[in-house]
Motif scaffolding. Structure first.
Motif, PDB file in Angstrom:
ATOM      1  N   TRP A  91       0.847  -1.199   0.000  1.00 53.23           N
ATOM      2  CA  TRP A  91       0.000   0.000   0.000  1.00 53.23           C
ATOM      3  C   TRP A  91       0.876   1.241   0.000  1.00 53.23           C
ATOM      4  O   TRP A  91       1.883   1.290   0.700  1.00 53.23           O
ATOM      5  CB  TRP A  91      -0.884   0.005   1.261  1.00 53.23           C
ATOM      6  N   PRO A  92       0.546   2.259  -0.808  1.00 53.43           N
ATOM      7  CA  PRO A  92      -0.635   2.426  -1.650  1.00 53.43           C
ATOM      8  C   PRO A  92      -0.381   2.130  -3.126  1.00 53.43           C
ATOM      9  O   PRO A  92      -1.107   2.611  -3.982  1.00 53.43           O
ATOM     10  CB  PRO A  92      -0.944   3.910  -1.455  1.00 53.43           C
ATOM     11  N   TRP A  93       0.649   1.355  -3.420  1.00 52.80           N
ATOM     12  CA  TRP A  93       0.989   1.085  -4.808  1.00 52.80           C
ATOM     13  C   TRP A  93       0.129  -0.048  -5.366  1.00 52.80           C
ATOM     14  O   TRP A  93      -0.277  -0.945  -4.631  1.00 52.80           O
ATOM     15  CB  TRP A  93       2.471   0.728  -4.915  1.00 52.80           C
ATOM     16  N   ASN A  94      -0.110  -0.009  -6.666  1.00 52.35           N
ATOM     17  CA  ASN A  94      -1.010  -0.999  -7.276  1.00 52.35           C
ATOM     18  C   ASN A  94      -0.246  -2.086  -8.028  1.00 52.35           C
ATOM     19  O   ASN A  94      -0.766  -2.680  -8.965  1.00 52.35           O
ATOM     20  CB  ASN A  94      -2.026  -0.309  -8.200  1.00 52.35           C
TER      21      ASN A  94
ATOM     22  N   ARG B  35       7.464   9.398  -1.719  1.00 51.94           N
ATOM     23  CA  ARG B  35       6.512   8.903  -2.714  1.00 51.94           C
ATOM     24  C   ARG B  35       6.261   9.943  -3.792  1.00 51.94           C
ATOM     25  O   ARG B  35       6.111   9.615  -4.976  1.00 51.94           O
ATOM     26  CB  ARG B  35       5.204   8.535  -2.012  1.00 51.94           C
TER      27      ARG B  35
ATOM     28  N   GLU C  25       9.988   2.451  -0.022  1.00 48.14           N
ATOM     29  CA  GLU C  25       9.170   3.418  -0.756  1.00 48.14           C
ATOM     30  C   GLU C  25       9.948   3.988  -1.936  1.00 48.14           C
ATOM     31  O   GLU C  25       9.398   4.166  -3.034  1.00 48.14           O
ATOM     32  CB  GLU C  25       8.727   4.540   0.184  1.00 48.14           C
TER      33      GLU C  25
ATOM     34  N   TYR D 135       9.856   1.571  -4.775  1.00 52.73           N
ATOM     35  CA  TYR D 135       8.576   1.625  -5.495  1.00 52.73           C
ATOM     36  C   TYR D 135       8.521   2.832  -6.425  1.00 52.73           C
ATOM     37  O   TYR D 135       7.969   2.753  -7.540  1.00 52.73           O
ATOM     38  CB  TYR D 135       7.409   1.650  -4.508  1.00 52.73           C
TER      39      TYR D 135
ATOM     40  N   CYS E 237      -0.295   4.758  -7.639  1.00 49.85           N
ATOM     41  CA  CYS E 237      -0.770   4.659  -6.263  1.00 49.85           C
ATOM     42  C   CYS E 237      -2.291   4.626  -6.203  1.00 49.85           C
ATOM     43  O   CYS E 237      -2.980   5.223  -7.030  1.00 49.85           O
ATOM     44  CB  CYS E 237      -0.302   5.877  -5.446  1.00 49.85           C
TER      45      CYS E 237
ATOM     46  N   LEU F 275      -4.558   6.192  -3.706  1.00 50.46           N
ATOM     47  CA  LEU F 275      -4.564   7.121  -2.575  1.00 50.46           C
ATOM     48  C   LEU F 275      -5.918   7.823  -2.504  1.00 50.46           C
ATOM     49  O   LEU F 275      -6.459   8.263  -3.532  1.00 50.46           O
ATOM     50  CB  LEU F 275      -3.458   8.158  -2.696  1.00 50.46           C
TER      51      LEU F 275
END
Length: 306
Positions: free
Chosen positions: A65-68, A253, A288, A291, A302, A304
């Motif tokens: 989270w919060p990456w897809n 991020r 992070e 990512y 993300c 978010l």
């Protein structure tokens, strides 16, 4: 075997590749168990093992989270273990670290380096400047580390020497979270002090950072004492009034889209930690960053709340 050279586990359980020449991928992690340049409490030599151990708390989440997306599907990361040098002979640290980062960059990867005290960034930047010329810099810290009155090996003088040696493009360098005294007149970097960042928030901070660094190759140096000691007590020179981990993660991020070429996380000293919270903060900031690199390569984005 030099002291502290043994590797107990890798960061995020990525493969162990001790020879950078044998790696064909994106990022190589290196631990630098060195703290002979500290001015406060020693113990950052145990930072690499602390950060690696704390990363075990982060490996179970497939797509963090919060990456897809799942990082390992889009970024090839390996760990080269800890740098070897002769304990008690700082110049061997300097020489070996620059040579090692030279090898990492020659492999086509970029370096993610865990300190150790902040002095280790100077030998790293020497290698980066060979490849990229003077780099843009995003430096998180409670201290500017631009002090000129220190000794040859001093974690408070590394950016003074980096500027003198032409390793950093000062027109594209910014320091974030500063909350100790420094000479404002002719200071080489833009400064966003901790009170300004805490008052204005991550979005305004990112706007200033991105305007400063532009599209230049950018190195990120994160001294863990940039965080407030309420959330990161495990460091040698804690200063109250720092960033929250939430703010720091949002800023890292938000560097998506920047031309990022390397990062270090330094000054984690597990002996002063509680429940591994500082080591976990260091591991999370590093993850992070990875990512962000993957997202910059087109992996995804993300989820978010807005």
């Amino acid at each position: 075997m030099p002291l502290y050279g043994t590797l107990g586990m890798t960061f995020m359980q990525v493969p162990f590749v001790p020879d950078p020449a044998q790696f064909s991928g994106d990022v190589l992690v290196t631990g630098v168990p060195y703290d002979m340049s500290t001015s406060g409490r020693p113990g950052a030599r145990f930072g690499p093992q602390g950060v690696r151990a704390a990363s075990a708390n982060l490996i179970w989440e497939g797509a963090r989270w919060p990456w897809n997306f799942a990082l390992e599907e889009h970024l090839n990361v390996a760990d080269t273990g800890n740098l070897l040098f002769r304990h008690g002979e700082p110049q061997t640290l300097v020489d070996n670290l620059t040579a090692h980062i030279d090898q990492v960059l020659a492999s086509g990867a970029q370096a993610l380096t865990f300190g150790g005290d902040h002095y280790i960034t100077l030998p790293v930047l020497r290698a980066y400047a060979k490849k990229h010329g003077p780099v843009a810099l995003v430096h998180f810290d409670a201290h500017t580390d631009t002090y000129s009155g220190g000794t040859q090996y001093d974690h408070g003088t590394l950016f003074y020497h980096a500027v003198k040696e032409g390793l950093v493009d000062t027109d594209h360098a910014i320091q974030v979270g500063i909350r100790t005294a420094y000479e404002h007149e002719d200071h080489p970097f833009e400064v966003l002090d901790a009170a300004w960042v805490n008052g204005h928030g991550p979005d305004a901070t990112l706007e200033r950072i991105k305007a400063r660094i532009g599209d230049k190759p950018t190195y990120v140096s994160f001294d863990i004492d940039g965080l407030d000691p309420a959330v990161a007590p495990g460091t040698g020179t804690p200063v109250c009034g720092g960033l929250s981990i939430d703010t720091a993660l949002k800023i890292i991020r938000g560097l998506q889209g920047a031309n990022l070429v390397g990062m270090d996380v330094v000054e984690v000293a597990p002996a002063y930690d509680h429940a591994e919270v500082t080591s976990l903060a260091g591991a999370t900031l590093a993850l992070e960053y990875l990512y962000v690199l993957a997202a910059n390569n087109g992996a995804g984005g993300c989820y978010l709340s807005r």
